[in-house]
Design a protein around this motif. Sequence first.
Motif, PDB file in Angstrom:
ATOM      1  N   GLN A 190       0.833  -1.208   0.000  1.00  0.00           N
ATOM      2  CA  GLN A 190       0.000   0.000   0.000  1.00  0.00           C
ATOM      3  C   GLN A 190       0.866   1.255   0.000  1.00  0.00           C
ATOM      4  OE1 GLN A 190      -2.521  -0.692   3.413  1.00  0.00           O
ATOM      5  NE2 GLN A 190      -4.117  -1.672   2.191  1.00  0.00           N
ATOM      6  N   ARG A 191       1.927   1.247   0.784  1.00  0.00           N
ATOM      7  CA  ARG A 191       2.801   2.422   0.865  1.00  0.00           C
ATOM      8  C   ARG A 191       3.754   2.545  -0.315  1.00  0.00           C
ATOM      9  NH1 ARG A 191       5.007   2.197   6.909  1.00  0.00           N
ATOM     10  NH2 ARG A 191       6.397   3.832   6.176  1.00  0.00           N
ATOM     11  N   PHE A 192       4.167   1.396  -0.862  1.00  0.00           N
ATOM     12  CA  PHE A 192       5.141   1.387  -1.962  1.00  0.00           C
ATOM     13  C   PHE A 192       4.629   0.464  -3.073  1.00  0.00           C
ATOM     14  CE2 PHE A 192       7.292   1.748   2.174  1.00  0.00           C
ATOM     15  CZ  PHE A 192       7.862   3.012   2.043  1.00  0.00           C
ATOM     16  N   PRO A 193       3.608   0.913  -3.835  1.00  0.00           N
ATOM     17  CA  PRO A 193       2.971   0.047  -4.837  1.00  0.00           C
ATOM     18  C   PRO A 193       3.950  -0.518  -5.874  1.00  0.00           C
ATOM     19  CG  PRO A 193       1.800   2.148  -4.648  1.00  0.00           C
ATOM     20  CD  PRO A 193       3.009   2.237  -3.780  1.00  0.00           C
ATOM     21  N   ASP A 194       5.036   0.197  -6.153  1.00  0.00           N
ATOM     22  CA  ASP A 194       6.012  -0.296  -7.133  1.00  0.00           C
ATOM     23  C   ASP A 194       6.724  -1.554  -6.645  1.00  0.00           C
ATOM     24  OD1 ASP A 194       5.331   1.811  -8.739  1.00  0.00           O
ATOM     25  OD2 ASP A 194       7.143   2.982  -8.357  1.00  0.00           O
ATOM     26  N   ALA A 195       6.637  -1.846  -5.347  1.00  0.00           N
ATOM     27  CA  ALA A 195       7.328  -3.004  -4.771  1.00  0.00           C
ATOM     28  C   ALA A 195       6.488  -4.281  -4.812  1.00  0.00           C
ATOM     29  CB  ALA A 195       7.733  -2.705  -3.335  1.00  0.00           C
ATOM     30  N   VAL A 196       5.314  -4.222  -5.430  1.00  0.00           N
ATOM     31  CA  VAL A 196       4.383  -5.353  -5.394  1.00  0.00           C
ATOM     32  C   VAL A 196       5.001  -6.654  -5.921  1.00  0.00           C
ATOM     33  CG1 VAL A 196       3.248  -4.846  -7.623  1.00  0.00           C
ATOM     34  CG2 VAL A 196       1.997  -6.098  -5.841  1.00  0.00           C
ATOM     35  N   ASP A 197       5.814  -6.564  -6.968  1.00  0.00           N
ATOM     36  CA  ASP A 197       6.369  -7.775  -7.583  1.00  0.00           C
ATOM     37  C   ASP A 197       7.549  -8.370  -6.822  1.00  0.00           C
ATOM     38  OD1 ASP A 197       4.484  -7.692  -9.613  1.00  0.00           O
ATOM     39  OD2 ASP A 197       5.761  -6.475 -10.918  1.00  0.00           O
ATOM     40  N   LYS A 198       8.040  -7.675  -5.809  1.00  0.00           N
ATOM     41  CA  LYS A 198       9.178  -8.206  -5.059  1.00  0.00           C
ATOM     42  C   LYS A 198       8.886  -8.336  -3.561  1.00  0.00           C
ATOM     43  CE  LYS A 198      11.544  -3.702  -4.579  1.00  0.00           C
ATOM     44  NZ  LYS A 198      12.804  -2.974  -4.856  1.00  0.00           N
ATOM     45  N   THR A 199       7.605  -8.245  -3.189  1.00  0.00           N
ATOM     46  CA  THR A 199       7.217  -8.313  -1.778  1.00  0.00           C
ATOM     47  C   THR A 199       6.385  -9.567  -1.512  1.00  0.00           C
ATOM     48  OG1 THR A 199       7.222  -5.896  -1.690  1.00  0.00           O
ATOM     49  CG2 THR A 199       6.117  -7.052   0.112  1.00  0.00           C
ATOM     50  N   PHE A 200       6.839 -10.362  -0.546  1.00  0.00           N
ATOM     51  CA  PHE A 200       6.194 -11.622  -0.179  1.00  0.00           C
ATOM     52  C   PHE A 200       6.310 -11.789   1.331  1.00  0.00           C
ATOM     53  CE2 PHE A 200       8.401 -11.982  -4.196  1.00  0.00           C
ATOM     54  CZ  PHE A 200       7.481 -12.565  -5.054  1.00  0.00           C
ATOM     55  N   THR A 201       5.462 -12.641   1.905  1.00  0.00           N
ATOM     56  CA  THR A 201       5.765 -13.045   3.277  1.00  0.00           C
ATOM     57  C   THR A 201       6.924 -14.033   3.159  1.00  0.00           C
ATOM     58  OG1 THR A 201       4.323 -14.987   3.407  1.00  0.00           O
ATOM     59  CG2 THR A 201       3.329 -12.843   3.978  1.00  0.00           C
TER      60      THR A 201
END
Length: 196
Positions: free
Chosen positions: A93-104
């Motif tokens: 939500q804060r850094f939408p550009d990071a969606v493809d590299k963010t996972f649990t």
Amino acid sequence: MRILFVCTGNTCRSPLAEGLLRIRVHKEGLAAEVRSAGVSAVTGGPISRNSALILKEAGFEEQMSSLSIQESEVKWADLILTMTVGHKRSVIQRFPDAVDKTFTLKEYVEDDPLILQAIEEREQLVTELQLKQALAQTISVEERSRIFKLENTIPDYDISDPFGGSMNIYRQTAEEIGNSLDKLIEKMRRQQGGSS
């Protein structure tokens, strides 16, 4: 590879993950830089005493302090691994550009093909339903039922928060993180051409 671990205050779970992974990466001779931050952290605060003790017992001697997640850390990271689904949501939500590299962390190291298939199917369905919602289209009972079934197939990817707990609870959390880090090291070995 640059890995950023994220939890809430960057005092318990993500510092444990950072320190324990740094130890493993060094031991394995893998190419990786590791940092950690918190979605609600105060920069410069101490990490929890119990986390610091566990890291010291494991052979990690560096002093660590908390860090509030910033755009600079997000841009620095090749991979962002969060301790819970809520942390993942917060980062995206804060850094939408990071969606493809963010996972649990647990999601990223998942190796069960049936679960991986269910995750992929759920992601596609969620995207479709969000689009339908945005276009003010009705979501059918079948679609709701399908997403519910998929949700029940996928395990809980949250790592328990030991904050305020006993040393024993911190050790359980460290073990939970360690099990996922073992899988992460395997994955990194494969990505870096089987070097050990």
